[in-house]
Design a protein around this motif. Sequence first.
Motif, mmCIF file in Angstrom:
data_model
loop_
_atom_site.group_PDB
_atom_site.id
_atom_site.type_symbol
_atom_site.label_atom_id
_atom_site.label_comp_id
_atom_site.label_asym_id
_atom_site.label_seq_id
_atom_site.Cartn_x
_atom_site.Cartn_y
_atom_site.Cartn_z
ATOM 1 N N SER A 28 -38.934 -17.077 -39.422
ATOM 2 C CA SER A 28 -39.492 -17.139 -40.766
ATOM 3 C C SER A 28 -40.979 -16.810 -40.721
ATOM 4 C CB SER A 28 -39.290 -18.529 -41.374
ATOM 5 O OG SER A 28 -40.136 -19.468 -40.751
ATOM 6 N N ALA A 29 -41.545 -16.698 -41.906
ATOM 7 C CA ALA A 29 -42.963 -16.380 -42.010
ATOM 8 C C ALA A 29 -43.803 -17.622 -42.234
ATOM 9 C CB ALA A 29 -43.175 -15.389 -43.152
ATOM 10 N N SER A 30 -43.175 -18.787 -42.230
ATOM 11 C CA SER A 30 -43.940 -20.011 -42.425
ATOM 12 C C SER A 30 -43.317 -21.152 -41.629
ATOM 13 C CB SER A 30 -44.003 -20.388 -43.905
ATOM 14 O OG SER A 30 -42.732 -20.783 -44.358
ATOM 15 N N VAL A 31 -44.088 -22.194 -41.463
ATOM 16 C CA VAL A 31 -43.637 -23.381 -40.746
ATOM 17 C C VAL A 31 -43.842 -24.571 -41.667
ATOM 18 C CG1 VAL A 31 -44.067 -24.895 -38.779
ATOM 19 C CG2 VAL A 31 -44.268 -22.410 -38.508
ATOM 20 N N THR A 32 -42.841 -25.424 -41.752
ATOM 21 C CA THR A 32 -42.956 -26.643 -42.539
ATOM 22 C C THR A 32 -42.873 -27.811 -41.582
ATOM 23 O OG1 THR A 32 -41.864 -25.563 -44.390
ATOM 24 C CG2 THR A 32 -41.973 -27.959 -44.447
ATOM 25 N N VAL A 33 -43.840 -28.703 -41.645
ATOM 26 C CA VAL A 33 -43.870 -29.857 -40.757
ATOM 27 C C VAL A 33 -43.586 -31.105 -41.579
ATOM 28 C CG1 VAL A 33 -45.278 -31.200 -39.158
ATOM 29 C CG2 VAL A 33 -45.547 -28.712 -39.274
ATOM 30 N N TYR A 34 -42.596 -31.865 -41.109
ATOM 31 C CA TYR A 34 -42.232 -33.117 -41.762
ATOM 32 C C TYR A 34 -42.432 -34.256 -40.769
ATOM 33 C CZ TYR A 34 -39.730 -30.152 -45.082
ATOM 34 O OH TYR A 34 -39.407 -29.204 -46.007
ATOM 35 N N PRO A 35 -42.708 -35.450 -41.264
ATOM 36 C CA PRO A 35 -42.711 -36.593 -40.351
ATOM 37 C C PRO A 35 -41.282 -36.826 -39.845
ATOM 38 C CG PRO A 35 -43.234 -37.267 -42.619
ATOM 39 C CD PRO A 35 -43.025 -35.799 -42.628
ATOM 40 N N GLN A 36 -41.158 -37.457 -38.689
ATOM 41 C CA GLN A 36 -39.839 -37.750 -38.150
ATOM 42 C C GLN A 36 -39.067 -38.572 -39.187
ATOM 43 O OE1 GLN A 36 -39.498 -37.064 -34.511
ATOM 44 N NE2 GLN A 36 -38.274 -38.724 -33.756
ATOM 45 N N PRO A 37 -37.821 -38.202 -39.505
ATOM 46 C CA PRO A 37 -37.090 -38.942 -40.533
ATOM 47 C C PRO A 37 -36.764 -40.358 -40.080
ATOM 48 C CG PRO A 37 -35.664 -37.353 -39.442
ATOM 49 C CD PRO A 37 -37.039 -37.123 -38.915
ATOM 50 N N GLU A 38 -36.754 -41.247 -41.032
ATOM 51 C CA GLU A 38 -36.375 -42.625 -40.738
ATOM 52 C C GLU A 38 -34.874 -42.758 -40.919
ATOM 53 O OE1 GLU A 38 -38.595 -45.450 -43.000
ATOM 54 O OE2 GLU A 38 -40.440 -44.296 -42.789
ATOM 55 N N PHE A 39 -34.244 -43.565 -40.090
ATOM 56 C CA PHE A 39 -32.815 -43.783 -40.212
ATOM 57 C C PHE A 39 -32.516 -44.364 -41.590
ATOM 58 C CE2 PHE A 39 -28.914 -46.280 -39.553
ATOM 59 C CZ PHE A 39 -28.090 -45.230 -39.198
ATOM 60 N N GLY A 40 -31.565 -43.776 -42.275
ATOM 61 C CA GLY A 40 -31.180 -44.248 -43.594
ATOM 62 C C GLY A 40 -32.016 -43.687 -44.721
ATOM 63 N N ALA A 41 -33.084 -42.913 -44.408
ATOM 64 C CA ALA A 41 -33.939 -42.357 -45.457
ATOM 65 C C ALA A 41 -33.209 -41.289 -46.261
ATOM 66 C CB ALA A 41 -35.209 -41.769 -44.849
ATOM 67 N N ALA A 42 -32.316 -40.576 -45.630
ATOM 68 C CA ALA A 42 -31.507 -39.550 -46.286
ATOM 69 C C ALA A 42 -30.299 -39.316 -45.391
ATOM 70 C CB ALA A 42 -32.307 -38.262 -46.465
ATOM 71 N N ASP A 43 -29.314 -38.642 -45.927
ATOM 72 C CA ASP A 43 -28.106 -38.374 -45.153
ATOM 73 C C ASP A 43 -28.322 -37.122 -44.309
ATOM 74 O OD1 ASP A 43 -25.554 -38.492 -44.172
ATOM 75 O OD2 ASP A 43 -24.621 -37.652 -45.958
ATOM 76 N N TRP A 44 -29.263 -37.178 -43.358
ATOM 77 C CA TRP A 44 -29.612 -36.027 -42.535
ATOM 78 C C TRP A 44 -28.799 -36.022 -41.252
ATOM 79 C CZ3 TRP A 44 -31.664 -37.115 -37.731
ATOM 80 C CH2 TRP A 44 -32.172 -38.404 -37.545
ATOM 81 N N ALA A 45 -28.732 -34.852 -40.626
ATOM 82 C CA ALA A 45 -28.009 -34.715 -39.363
ATOM 83 C C ALA A 45 -28.624 -33.579 -38.562
ATOM 84 C CB ALA A 45 -26.531 -34.439 -39.621
ATOM 85 N N VAL A 46 -28.394 -33.602 -37.252
ATOM 86 C CA VAL A 46 -28.913 -32.583 -36.339
ATOM 87 C C VAL A 46 -27.797 -32.218 -35.371
ATOM 88 C CG1 VAL A 46 -30.629 -32.112 -34.533
ATOM 89 C CG2 VAL A 46 -31.253 -33.508 -36.507
ATOM 90 N N THR A 47 -27.684 -30.919 -35.056
ATOM 91 C CA THR A 47 -26.755 -30.454 -34.020
ATOM 92 C C THR A 47 -27.499 -29.489 -33.096
ATOM 93 O OG1 THR A 47 -25.979 -28.710 -35.499
ATOM 94 C CG2 THR A 47 -24.607 -30.664 -35.333
ATOM 95 N N PRO A 48 -27.057 -29.370 -31.834
ATOM 96 C CA PRO A 48 -27.748 -28.490 -30.877
ATOM 97 C C PRO A 48 -27.287 -27.034 -30.936
ATOM 98 C CG PRO A 48 -26.113 -29.799 -29.735
ATOM 99 C CD PRO A 48 -26.084 -30.230 -31.174
ATOM 100 N N PHE A 49 -26.925 -26.561 -32.129
ATOM 101 C CA PHE A 49 -26.505 -25.173 -32.341
ATOM 102 C C PHE A 49 -26.407 -24.929 -33.840
ATOM 103 C CE2 PHE A 49 -22.834 -27.850 -31.203
ATOM 104 C CZ PHE A 49 -22.201 -27.930 -32.438
ATOM 105 N N ASP A 50 -26.224 -23.676 -34.217
ATOM 106 C CA ASP A 50 -26.015 -23.286 -35.603
ATOM 107 C C ASP A 50 -24.583 -23.668 -35.979
ATOM 108 O OD1 ASP A 50 -24.934 -21.427 -37.669
ATOM 109 O OD2 ASP A 50 -26.958 -20.630 -37.649
#
Length: 197
Positions: free
Chosen positions: A59-81
């Motif tokens: 991308s042409a830009s970078v967005t920096v967020y603070p580390q998410p807090e558990f339970g702050a949102a229904d977020w998820a991470v995987t080690p691939f697309d």
Amino acid sequence: MVEDLKDAPMEWPQVLYLRLTAQYDRLGAGRGNTNRAEDVLGWEHQVYFFVGRPHPDYSASVTVYPQPEFGAADWAVTPFDTGGMLKGHIATHEELDETERASIIERWTRRDITYAAEKDEWIDSAFKSRGGYVRSETPTSHVVPEVDLEHNSDHSWTWEGRLPSVAYAIRCAGYSLLKEETSDHFACRIRRRTHGF
């Protein structure tokens, strides 16, 4: 002004904006693969981003967020697309059907902060230096043993984060929908609106 571009390709800021604001009907036919993958996986519509890859090819830009807090949102991470994995674009050592690929996605999805230590440990062991991940150097191993690194692009090992689009759309409620701004402004305005989310 962003038109309803049913068949025309869109730039990533337009796609991101439409997903953030839950305007899926405006994404066009070319974005159906993502919607289908979400249906197969039983997910709401998601907003996807690459974790720790501020690379110009992405991308042409970078967005920096603070580390998410558990339970702050229904977020998820995987080690691939995840879309690439489900659709078979990520090569595995053995041929896998869609159900088996969905199982890998579920098994390797992290919904808490443990992903950060796992990712850091893998980067330290798979690259000559920590910068190798950002510079798209080929890792020596993959955290997911089923993935065949020799026959894959960096989408197979770039960590993906995701949040339900609906959460962002609610967060954006009450704001102008940027209907008269250029695509260059989408990323800036979205970044400002979702900072800290």
